[in-house]
Design an enzyme around this catalytic site. Structure first.
Site, short mmCIF file in Angstrom:
data_model
loop_
_atom_site.label_atom_id
_atom_site.label_comp_id
_atom_site.label_asym_id
_atom_site.label_seq_id
_atom_site.Cartn_x
_atom_site.Cartn_y
_atom_site.Cartn_z
N PHE A 103 0.83 -1.20 0.00
CA PHE A 103 0.00 0.00 0.00
C PHE A 103 0.87 1.25 0.00
CE2 PHE A 103 -3.33 -2.94 1.09
CZ PHE A 103 -4.44 -2.38 0.48
N GLY B 152 5.47 -6.14 4.97
CA GLY B 152 5.41 -5.80 3.56
C GLY B 152 4.02 -5.39 3.10
N LYS B 153 3.10 -5.19 4.04
CA LYS B 153 1.74 -4.81 3.67
C LYS B 153 1.67 -3.33 3.30
CE LYS B 153 -0.16 -8.21 6.93
NZ LYS B 153 -0.92 -8.40 8.20
N VAL B 154 2.38 -2.51 4.03
CA VAL B 154 2.48 -1.08 3.76
C VAL B 154 3.88 -0.80 3.25
CG1 VAL B 154 2.39 1.24 4.76
CG2 VAL B 154 0.75 -0.50 5.49
#
Length: 317
Positions: free
Chosen positions: A256, A284-286
């Site tokens: 994101f 690693g999501k943001v």
């Protein structure tokens, strides 16, 4: 977050807010920008959300947890959908239950958090903090849902398709489900079973043909994530909607680029609802260079302020 910041970085003095008559919400928020603590974070959230909504290449995800619809936030979210500011909505089942209740003309009522709950039980009134909801509303809701389920195609359906069909049967411009159905915006509810909508679907299925595949939405959702040139998330609360949005990007090579979280939860317990967006970077999501902020305050206060300020800025583009 800049973990290398130190006391040597004395470059931005705190600037006290100046309040004058007839200020717009955006003008007030701009005064917040010079302040610290929650005020400064709210101003940062407005800056990030404005950039996210103004970006034509950004796919805009919206996570809706908590009791936002009983509290009166549904119209704001419906308007965001109508104006193209939400491309994907992920929500709890309860929020869609209460959205449907209102869409049927069955109101929630302002009450008191100091009520005698035993007395309320005897009077067949349910309490959501300081909101009251008569039990009879659920009887009416259940009859409506049973009629919708009876009209569904006798084929395998996704949860998103079921919610779309419910929205098509509603006639209320402030309804999230109705507006999403009209605008073609997908509404995902990974834990629909944890709501009256899910419970009534199960009861209908006990005596009728109804095949809902709980995993069917995932392929569609992943495709949206893959196709997103850029991605931004506005997260009200946490729980299933927050995780469903953030974890799905892990399947892609992307992260994101924008993330805003409005929450009252704390990070120390390790629960997702209080987990910081910085923590999400470790997964690693943001993204490493993402613009993100968490505002620790009641979302029924912060969401209207953020949306109002951003709308003013968008109108001046």
């Amino acid at each position: 977050m800049d973990f290398e910041a130190s006391a040597r970085d004395l470059t931005t003095p705190v600037k006290g807010a100046k309040i004058v008559p007839n200020m717009s919400v955006d003008e007030l928020v701009r005064e917040y920008a010079g302040c610290a603590f929650g005020a400064g974070r709210l101003a940062e959230a407005v800056d990030i959300y404005y950039e996210m909504l103004a970006s034509e290449k950004t796919t805009k995800f919206f996570g809706l947890a908590g009791a936002m619809t009983p509290a009166g936030m549904r119209g704001i979210i419906a308007d965001l959908i109508r104006d193209g500011h939400i491309d994907v909505l992920v929500t709890t089942g309860a929020n869609m239950v209460h959205d449907t209740v209102e869409a049927l003309g069955l109101h929630h009522y302002k009450g008191s958090d100091c009520a005698n709950d035993i007395q309320l039980r005897h009077e067949c009134i349910d309490r959501i903090y300081d909101v009251y909801l008569p039990d009879q509303h659920f009887t009416d809701l259940e009859e409506f849902l049973q009629s919708v389920y009876a009209g569904l195609p006798q084929e395998k359906l996704s949860i998103r398709q079921v919610l779309t069909e419910i929205g098509k049967n509603l006639d209320d411009d402030s309804s999230i489900l109705k507006t999403a159905a009209e605008m073609g915006v997908p509404v995902y509810c990974p834990a629909l079973q944890d709501s009256v909508i899910g419970l009534q679907a199960w009861l209908y299925k006990e005596g009728n043909l109804l095949h809902v595949d709980a995993f069917a939405d995932m392929h569609e959702f992943m495709e949206i994530c893959y196709e997103a040139e850029s991605a931004g998330a506005m997260l009200l609360g946490g729980g299933v909607p927050k995780n469903y949005i953030l974890q799905s990007m892990l399947v892609t090579p992307k992260s994101f680029d924008y993330a805003i979280q409005l929450t009252m939860d704390r990070p120390e317990t390790g629960g997702l609802s209080g987990a910081t967006l910085d923590e999400a970077q470790s997964w690693g999501k943001v993204g490493e260079d993402a613009k993100s902020v968490t505002v620790y305050a009641d979302a029924t206060i912060t969401l209207p302020l953020i949306v109002s300020a951003v709308r003013t800025r968008l109108s001046k583009r």
